[in-house]
Design an enzyme around this catalytic site. Structure first.
Site, PDB file in Angstrom:
ATOM      1  N   TYR A  45       0.830  -1.202   0.000  1.00 38.88           N
ATOM      2  CA  TYR A  45       0.000   0.000   0.000  1.00 38.88           C
ATOM      3  C   TYR A  45       0.867   1.255   0.000  1.00 38.88           C
ATOM      4  O   TYR A  45       0.619   2.200  -0.764  1.00 38.88           O
ATOM      5  CB  TYR A  45      -0.920  -0.020   1.221  1.00 38.88           C
ATOM      6  CG  TYR A  45      -2.009   1.017   1.204  1.00 38.88           C
ATOM      7  CD1 TYR A  45      -3.157   0.845   0.440  1.00 38.88           C
ATOM      8  CD2 TYR A  45      -1.903   2.177   1.969  1.00 38.88           C
ATOM      9  CE1 TYR A  45      -4.167   1.804   0.428  1.00 38.88           C
ATOM     10  CE2 TYR A  45      -2.910   3.129   1.965  1.00 38.88           C
ATOM     11  CZ  TYR A  45      -4.040   2.939   1.187  1.00 38.88           C
ATOM     12  OH  TYR A  45      -5.024   3.887   1.179  1.00 38.88           O
ATOM     13  N   LYS A  58       1.092   4.141  -2.992  1.00 40.53           N
ATOM     14  CA  LYS A  58       0.720   5.529  -2.760  1.00 40.53           C
ATOM     15  C   LYS A  58       1.891   6.480  -3.000  1.00 40.53           C
ATOM     16  O   LYS A  58       1.686   7.606  -3.486  1.00 40.53           O
ATOM     17  CB  LYS A  58       0.162   5.691  -1.347  1.00 40.53           C
ATOM     18  CG  LYS A  58      -1.160   4.951  -1.126  1.00 40.53           C
ATOM     19  CD  LYS A  58      -2.250   5.416  -2.099  1.00 40.53           C
ATOM     20  CE  LYS A  58      -3.601   4.791  -1.802  1.00 40.53           C
ATOM     21  NZ  LYS A  58      -4.664   5.281  -2.704  1.00 40.53           N
TER      22      LYS A  58
END
Length: 236
Positions: A153, A157
């Site tokens: 994640y 990002k």
């Protein structure tokens, strides 16, 4: 009439953003994996706003599917003024110790590759009309890592932050601008993917999907000369 494309429009932040554009009487192309969740979003719009809404079921991690979706959206609405990349995911088993290769690729595929595929689908039309706004729903972990987020994640990002910067570096001369919105925790179903989901009390104090929708609308409605490259958002 102006047109927005919103990915992840079947729930959470994407749904709130799609409904905000609908309330402002925009045409909205709603994109998500499941047609039934898009139908639920459309049903939440006011009856007189629904004529401008259309669902385009699509897995944004599939480049061929995104290319086909892009063609279908442009065939329906002719132009796209705003693209909001709100589709996102994480997995419960996310730390370095336990994350699998399949989960790594799934998270990167949706959060980063999917955003790029959508930019690739609509940027040429924006460039040709010499105007367009691309808003990437990022995260505070796209700026600084947190242990609870997991490597997949966080990497996705950070990549989304770089993608936003590169759009502005290359495309501002063509009238296209991009914004990366980096909130801390948002009260969405994604929280249920944590090994220990937060309590309802904790969720009530978090950023809400409608807060994100209001911020997206603000960025969208600023004059085209104003490029808001990044916004950080926290809650009490």
């Amino acid at each position: 009439m102006s047109t927005a494309v919103v990915t992840g429009a079947g729930s959470g932040v994407g749904r709130a953003i799609a409904l905000k554009f609908a309330a402002e009487r925009w045409n909205v192309a709603l994109v998500s994996r499941r047609a039934e969740t898009l139908s639920e979003t459309i049903a939440l719009a006011s009856p007189d706003a629904r004529a401008g809404l259309a669902s385009f079921p699509c897995d944004v991690s599939d480049p061929a599917a995104v290319a086909g979706m892009g063609e279908a959206v442009l065939a329906r609405f002719a132009t796209v003024d705003v693209l909001v990349n709100a589709a996102g995911m994480n997995i419960p088993r996310r730390s370095f110790e336990v994350v699998s290769l399949d989960d790594w690729h799934a998270v990167l595929g949706t959060n980063l590759h999917g955003a790029y595929y959508c930019v690739r689908a609509f940027l040429p039309a924006m460039r040709a009309q010499r105007t367009g706004t691309i808003i990437n729903i990022n995260s505070d972990v796209g700026k600084i890592a947190r242990d609870l987020a997991g490597p997949a994640y966080v990497s996705s990002k950070f990549g989304l932050s770089g993608l936003t910067q590169q759009i502005n570096a290359e495309e501002r001369r063509n009238g296209v601008r991009a914004c990366s919105i980096c909130p801390r925790d948002i009260n969405t179903p994604l929280l249920d993917k944590r090994l220990q989901p937060p309590s309802q009390e904790a969720r009530a104090g978090m950023i809400q999907p409608e807060d994100m929708a209001a911020l997206v609308w603000l960025v969208t409605t600023l004059p085209s000369r104003a490029i808001v490259e990044e916004i950080s958002l926290s809650s009490r």
